[in-house]
Enzyme design. Structure first.
Site, PDB file in Angstrom:
ATOM      1  N   ASP A  52       0.616   5.011   1.990  1.00  0.00           N
ATOM      2  CA  ASP A  52      -0.112   5.450   3.188  1.00  0.00           C
ATOM      3  C   ASP A  52      -1.213   6.452   2.889  1.00  0.00           C
ATOM      4  OD1 ASP A  52       1.066   3.884   5.129  1.00  0.00           O
ATOM      5  OD2 ASP A  52       2.803   5.212   5.239  1.00  0.00           O
TER       6      ASP A  52
ATOM      7  N   ARG B 236       6.749   5.712  14.483  1.00  0.00           N
ATOM      8  CA  ARG B 236       6.635   6.254  13.124  1.00  0.00           C
ATOM      9  C   ARG B 236       6.123   7.674  13.141  1.00  0.00           C
ATOM     10  NH1 ARG B 236       2.663   4.195   8.267  1.00  0.00           N
ATOM     11  NH2 ARG B 236       1.837   6.292   8.058  1.00  0.00           N
TER      12      ARG B 236
ATOM     13  N   HIS C   2       4.736   0.202   0.170  1.00  0.00           N
ATOM     14  CA  HIS C   2       5.458  -0.625   1.140  1.00  0.00           C
ATOM     15  C   HIS C   2       4.571  -1.743   1.662  1.00  0.00           C
ATOM     16  CE1 HIS C   2       3.702   2.627   3.566  1.00  0.00           C
ATOM     17  NE2 HIS C   2       3.655   1.766   4.581  1.00  0.00           N
TER      18      HIS C   2
ATOM     19  N   HIS D 241       0.831  -1.203   0.000  1.00  0.00           N
ATOM     20  CA  HIS D 241       0.000   0.000   0.000  1.00  0.00           C
ATOM     21  C   HIS D 241       0.867   1.255   0.000  1.00  0.00           C
ATOM     22  CE1 HIS D 241       1.041  -0.534   4.213  1.00  0.00           C
ATOM     23  NE2 HIS D 241       0.742   0.734   4.424  1.00  0.00           N
TER      24      HIS D 241
END
Ligand code: SIN
Length: 288
Positions: free
Chosen positions: A120, A280, A265, A118
């Site tokens: 983000d 993150r 990713h 996907h």
């Protein structure tokens, strides 16, 4: 278009000047994506190092740094050097730091597993520019993060397919009821939805990138559903090919920075008995 090309490229692609890096080392990891960057402490990078880190990101789409030690504040400060920080619509975050997402799995987690390909938050009007992951605990095997170059995916499409895709828009959903491990469908009533051009012009490099992904893109705007599904199935298989991928095997202290506008990713499986802990930060697009 919601993902504008801006006023044209602000960054000169590699090869046009080819000047060596002066304040960091940059070692490419594959022909099309990924580089290891050395010689910098991300807790206190100089302005010249930051300029070269921006350049390394533009040239390689994903860069990583070994042996870093970042407090939450230092991690946030580094993220702020790329733009305003993004608040994820659903993910858990560190106490007192809503911009600092926690990605944690251990034997008590409801799940500990992989994550499908996907980009983000492609359901947003302005999906984020990129993210910065910092890992402190990794499983001994698996839990690798893979990145695929959507420049390379676009560049290798047949010319007739590039022309067909040029005017199309993909319909993207973020479904808070999905675990994002494998594609499920159709999206639930609660899903957030936005459409974006299937071919995206990167605002900094001026290069074209394929902008659909298996987890979040359901349908092509205005296209018969069966035809749209067939086209997307072809694009998903094309964009996930090995030759477009860098696979990162984590060590504690690694930091990875990726450009969400030209990469996908995914995460590989790991044992549900093992612990994995990352922080993150997500950086918004400049215009957001
Ligand atoms: C993510 O998708 O942000 C996390 C990737 C990972 O856990 O490796």
């Amino acid at each position: 278009s919601t993902l504008r090309g801006g006023d044209g490229p602000r960054y000169r692609p590699p090869g046009e000047d080819g000047a060596p890096y002066e304040t960091i080392s940059v070692d490419k990891l594959t022909p099309v994506i990924g580089a290891e960057v050395g010689g910098v402490d991300l807790a206190r990078p100089s302005n010249r190092q930051m300029d070269e880190i921006h350049r390394a990101l533009a040239e390689n789409s994903v860069i990583f740094f070994r042996d870093q030690q970042l407090t939450p504040e230092q991690h946030l400060d580094f993220g702020c050097r790329f733009g305003p920080l993004h608040l994820h619509p659903a993910a858990p975050h560190a106490p007192g730091h809503p911009e600092l997402m926690i990605i944690h799995a251990d034997k008590d987690s409801p799940r500990a597993n992989g994550e499908g390909w996907h980009s983000d938050v492609s359901c947003d009007l302005e999906p984020p520019m990129g993210s910065i992951l910092y890992i402190t605990t990794c499983p001994p095997h698996g839990g690798d993060t893979m990145f695929a170059s959507m420049y390379a995916a676009y560049d290798t499409l047949p010319e007739a397919m590039k022309a067909k895709l040029e005017p199309l828009r993909g319909v993207n959903y973020y479904d808070p009821t999905s675990d994002y491990v494998v594609r499920k469908g159709p999206p639930s009533e609660k899903a957030l939805r936005w459409t974006h051009p299937v071919i995206r012009v990167h605002p900094a490099t001026g290069r074209k990138a394929l902008y659909v992904n298996r987890l979040m893109t359901f349908g092509i705007e205005g296209m018969d559903p069966a035809e749209g599904d067939a086209l997307l199935a072809y694009l998903f298989d094309h964009q996930e090919q090995r030759q477009f991928i860098y696979r990162h095997v984590w060590r504690p202290g690694d930091v990875i920075l990726w450009d969400n506008r030209c990469t996908l990713h995914a995460r590989t499986d790991f044992s549900p008995d093992e612990r994995r802990l990352l922080r993150r930060i997500t950086v918004q697009t400049e215009s957001a």
